[in-house]
Structures are given as structure tokens and as C-alpha cells.
Design an enzyme around this catalytic site. Structure first.
Site, PDB file in Angstrom:
ATOM      1  N   TRP A   1     -42.078  23.146 -12.199  1.00 32.23           N
ATOM      2  CA  TRP A   1     -42.054  22.821 -13.656  1.00 32.23           C
ATOM      3  C   TRP A   1     -40.013  22.886 -13.381  1.00 32.23           C
ATOM      4  CZ3 TRP A   1     -40.602  25.618 -17.507  1.00 32.23           C
ATOM      5  CH2 TRP A   1     -39.909  24.685 -19.065  1.00 32.23           C
ATOM      6  N   HIS A   2     -39.857  23.772 -13.440  1.00 32.37           N
ATOM      7  CA  HIS A   2     -38.961  24.707 -13.383  1.00 32.37           C
ATOM      8  C   HIS A   2     -37.595  24.335 -12.601  1.00 32.37           C
ATOM      9  CE1 HIS A   2     -41.278  27.644 -15.275  1.00 32.37           C
ATOM     10  NE2 HIS A   2     -39.412  28.384 -15.609  1.00 32.37           N
ATOM     11  N   GLY A   3     -37.817  23.453 -11.732  1.00 31.87           N
ATOM     12  CA  GLY A   3     -36.787  23.038 -10.863  1.00 31.87           C
ATOM     13  C   GLY A   3     -37.657  22.667  -9.285  1.00 31.87           C
TER      14      GLY A   3
ATOM     15  N   PHE B   1     -33.481  22.924 -16.913  1.00 31.12           N
ATOM     16  CA  PHE B   1     -34.548  22.438 -16.529  1.00 31.12           C
ATOM     17  C   PHE B   1     -35.721  21.625 -17.675  1.00 31.12           C
ATOM     18  CE2 PHE B   1     -35.026  27.434 -15.462  1.00 31.12           C
ATOM     19  CZ  PHE B   1     -34.782  27.537 -14.571  1.00 31.12           C
TER      20      PHE B   1
END
Length: 459
Positions: free
Chosen positions: A320-322, A459
């Protein structure tokens, strides 16, 4: 437009707040004002994505209405798949293509895909709402309520991740009530605290760690002392940057008479990794728990299955962060650490609080090195330098050294700002006077330099 700019603090926010309270008696007027201001705020970043934001929001609302009319689960499921598809396309398409190309011994020419600002946050809001529809835990809201829920500008870009039932019911109440002045004052001071974290601490800490990580990204091995300074500085930077944003978002929302959930609670005082995730990005932690971990089976199964569930959940948190191996490695490391913590707890063995705190903070700091590194080779070079292979050179923190010491003291000994301001702050004149002086000084400080974007904007 950044929260930490003079244009926002001295023009945009005062104008929008003034208009909001002028039209407060009319619910439609104040709601459309907030929606319009939020779209203007978002458009000042990139107007190309305003139709995308509005279109995605309206489409999700239409799917919710179709579910309300037909009770067919296919409609919210289609919305969940759509939102996940959009998230994967914008965030991961180039990375997935590059991995596939590398497996074939080829090079991928990156596609020109621009990530819409705040995509991960407003997509998660929509997904949680659609899942709650499927569970029978959410009503079908009107279009205006749904638009304000998604676009509300204080939390639009980087959270907190607000659930529909936490904010939509508040839209019915006028902000001009008995708590108005208290909401305005406490919200303004929390906004000020967040501004101080960002402009006074986080941006300076970033200037201490960025050159060292850049050196590692260029293929060089940083000196050991500089590597440790960078690791400590980034650990503090990301905390003050993100908790500062959360303070500002929650404070501004309160100034509009709306209460958002807390997002940070003195995270670096955690005495276990489980305790850390109860304190860090709390709204993401509960999203992962309620919409991924528990549906996978949570802790209602055997030890091996529970470990698998928690590792899978944190791998998804990393993704989800990257896009990139560093984020997956960071999420996987936290998943393994949490699985080990659960195993330790099942054995009913107690660990002294001090030992737990040292172990937890050390792990969190080292995992931030992976999170911050441009790629895994950079992370490897940083760890080699931390292990003493980078050579020894004197570390000159210069005038930044005092900022570093203040940051350490505040992070480890200071109170949770959201609890201290919103619950414990006394309504005294000296508080207002001190806040006013601090605001003037901070506005002067940020006026003399180009502000750095908040870390979580990417993000």
C-alpha cells in the site's frame, strides 16, 4: 498548496473558515462550501485530477445506490475491485512491468503514469465503505454527504483514514453551537503544534538524512557515523512529518466542528512491536485489522495460520505504501516481528518494559532504513555502513545538532499531542498568548524557504 505555507495559513484557511461559519445555519450551503473548497485545494496541486477524484467518488456512490435498490452484492464487489484496480494501476503498473521484463531479461521503458495525490487514502475510504455495505453496517448516503466525506480537504491527501460512520453523522450539526469557541481554540493550537513539528523539526531533520541516503543511492558507502546519524534523523523525521500532518488535519477539522479519529499516540514510547502498531498511524492499523487481518482469520486459528495472516497483512501494508521491493521488505519485516510477538505472548513470558522498548525502537529504526532507501542495494549499503564498514569520520551535526536533541526529547518524553491538546489542555489565557507568539514565529520561519512536501503525500 501545502498546509505549511503562508498562502494556506494566512489566506485559504481563514477565508474558507469565515465563509463556513457565515453559512453555518444552512446545511446544504456549508456542505457545498466545504466540497468546493476541497476541490479547489486539490486542484491547486494538479487540476487534471479533479475530474478523476469527482468521477471516482460519484461512481462509487452510484454503485452504493445500486446496491441499495437491488441488494445485489455484485455492485459493491464491483466497486471494491474497481478501486483496487485503480490503486494497482497507478501505483504498481510500472514496477510490475519492470519485474516481468527483468524475468525475461529485458528492460522496461516506464510508462508516463502520474500518481494522483492522496490516492491510497481516499481509495481506502471508499473500500471500507463498500465493505461495510456488504456487511450491512452502512447506509446509502446522499450524494452531497458522500462527496464531503471523501473530499474533505484536511484529511483528503494523507489521512487519517476516516470511516463513514465517524464523520458523516456529524455533517447534520451546525458548528455554531456551545462548543464552537472551544473547538476553534483547541483545533487552532493542535494545528499550530503540527506546524511546529513539520516546519520546526521534520524539514530540518530531512536535510540531515537526505544527503546520506542519496550517497548510498549513488553507489557509495556512507561513513558509519553519518549512516547512524541519517538513520536516527529519518526515524524522527517521518514521525514528526506524519504526526505533524495528522495534528494539522485533526486540528483543522475540529475548527470546522468535526472530530476526526486520533492517528498517533507517542509512537516511539512503545514497549513492543504490537504496542507500536497501536500507536503508529492508528487509522491504518485498524483498517488492516478490520478489513484484512480479521477476514483472513485473525487470531481465531492455530499459531501457524495466525503467523501467516499477520505476515500477509503487513506485506499488503508495505505494498500500500508503494511499489518496490523496499516496501515489501519493510512490510514483511514488520509482519515477521508481529508474528514473533504473538508467539512470545502465547508462551506467557514477560519482558521488562525497558528491554522491550529498546528492542522495539531499535527494530523500528532499522526497518525505517529499508523504507527510506531508494532500492534494496541502497538499503544494503546503508546497513553495511551501520555495521561499521563505511569507515569512521567525525560527524558534524552543526547547528542541526540542537534540533536533533530537541526532536529526541520530544519524541521520547513528550506527551501525545492529540491527547494533550484535545483532552488535557487547560483553557487559560497564557496558552492563547503563547500560541499566538509561536504562530507568528513559525509563519516567519516558513516564509523564508521553500517548504518540503509531507512524506506521506507520495503514498
Amino acid at each position: 498548496m501545502l498546509f505549511s505555507t503562508q498562502g494556506f495559513l494566512l489566506l485559504f484557511l481563514p477565508v474558507v473558515l469565515s465563509l463556513y461559519y457565515l453559512c453555518a445555519p444552512s446545511r446544504p450551503a456549508r456542505q457545498w462550501l466545504v466540497i468546493t473548497a476541497s476541490l479547489v485545494f486539490y486542484g491547486l496541486w494538479d487540476w487534471r485530477f479533479v475530474p478523476f477524484l469527482v468521477g471516482m467518488t460519484v461512481l462509487n456512490w452510484v454503485l452504493a445506490c445500486l446496491w441499495g435498490w437491488t441488494r445485489r452484492r455484485a455492485w459493491p464487489i464491483a466497486g471494491i475491485v474497481l478501486n483496487l484496480g485503480v490503486l494497482v494501476f497507478f501505483k504498481d503498473a510500472n514496477w510490475i512491468a519492470s519485474v516481468l521484463a527483468a524475468l525475461r531479461g529485458q528492460m522496461h521503458q516506464p510508462w508516463d503514469i502520474v500518481l494522483p495525490l492522496g490516492l491510497s487514502f481516499f481509495v481506502f475510504q471508499k473500500i471500507s465503505y463498500l465493505v461495510d455495505l456488504l456487511r450491512g453496517q452502512a447506509p446509502v448516503y446522499g450524494l452531497v454527504d458522500f462527496l464531503e466525506f471523501v473530499t474533505f480537504f484536511p484529511q483528503l491527501i494523507a489521512g487519517p483514514i476516516v470511516r463513514h460512520n465517524e464523520i458523516v453523522p456529524q455533517f447534520a450539526s451546525s458548528p455554531r453551537n456551545d462548543a464552537m469557541w472551544e473547538n476553534l481554540s483547541r483545533g487552532a493550537i493542535l494545528l499550530l503544534v503540527g506546524l511546529a513539528k513539520k516546519a520546526g523539526l521534520a524539514d530540518t531533520l530531512g536535510s540531515m538524512c537526505d544527503p546520506v541516503f542519496a550517497l548510498g543511492a549513488q553507489g557509495h558507502l556512507p561513513p558509519t557515523g553519518q549512516a547512524w546519524l541519517a538513520a536516527v534523523a529519518y526515524t524522527l523525521q517521518i514521525y514528526f512529518d506524519f504526526s505533524g500532518y495528522s495534528d494539522m488535519a485533526i486540528g483543522m477539522a475540529l475548527m470546522f466542528g468535526l472530530r476526526l479519529p486520533f492517528n498517533f499516540d507517542a509512537s516511539y514510547r512503545a514497549v513492543s512491536i504490537r504496542d507500536f502498531w497501536r500507536r503508529w498511524h492508528m487509522t491504518l492499523s485498524r483498517f488492516l485489522r478490520d478489513y484484512i487481518y480479521i477476514p483472513l482469520g485473525g487470531n481465531r486459528c492455530g499459531a501457524a495460520r495466525q503467523a501467516t495472516n499477520v505476515v500477509a497483512t503487513m506485506l499488503l501494508a508495505g505494498a500500500w505504501h508503494g511499489a518496490g521491493w523496499t516496501y515489501l521488505a519493510w512490510g514483511g519485516a514488520h509482519g515477521v516481528a508481529l508474528a514473533m510477538a504473538h508467539a512470545w505472548r502465547r508462551r506467557q513470558r514477560a519482558m521488562p518494559a525497558l528491554a522491550g522498548w529498546v528492542l522495539t525502537l531499535s527494530f523500528v529504526m532499522l526497518s525505517w532504513v529499508i523504507f527510506r532507501a531508494a532500492d534494496m542495494p541502497t538499503a544494503g549499503r546503508m546497513f553495511m555502513a551501520l555495521a561499521g564498514l563505511g569507515g569512521h569520520e567525525p560527524v558534524a551535526a552543526g547547528h542541526h545538532g540542537m534540533v536533533l536533541l530537541i526532536a529526541v526529547a520530544v519524541a521520547l518524553a513528550g506527551p501525545s499531542s492529540q491527547r494533550a491538546i484535545l483532552r488535557d489542555m487547560p483553557p487559560e489565557p497564557w496558552v492563547a498568548a503563547g500560541a499566538g507568539i509561536a504562530f507568528v514565529l513559525l509563519v516567519l520561519l516558513i516564509g523564508g524557504r521553500i517548504p518540503d512536501p509531507f512524506i506521506y503525500f507520495q503514498f
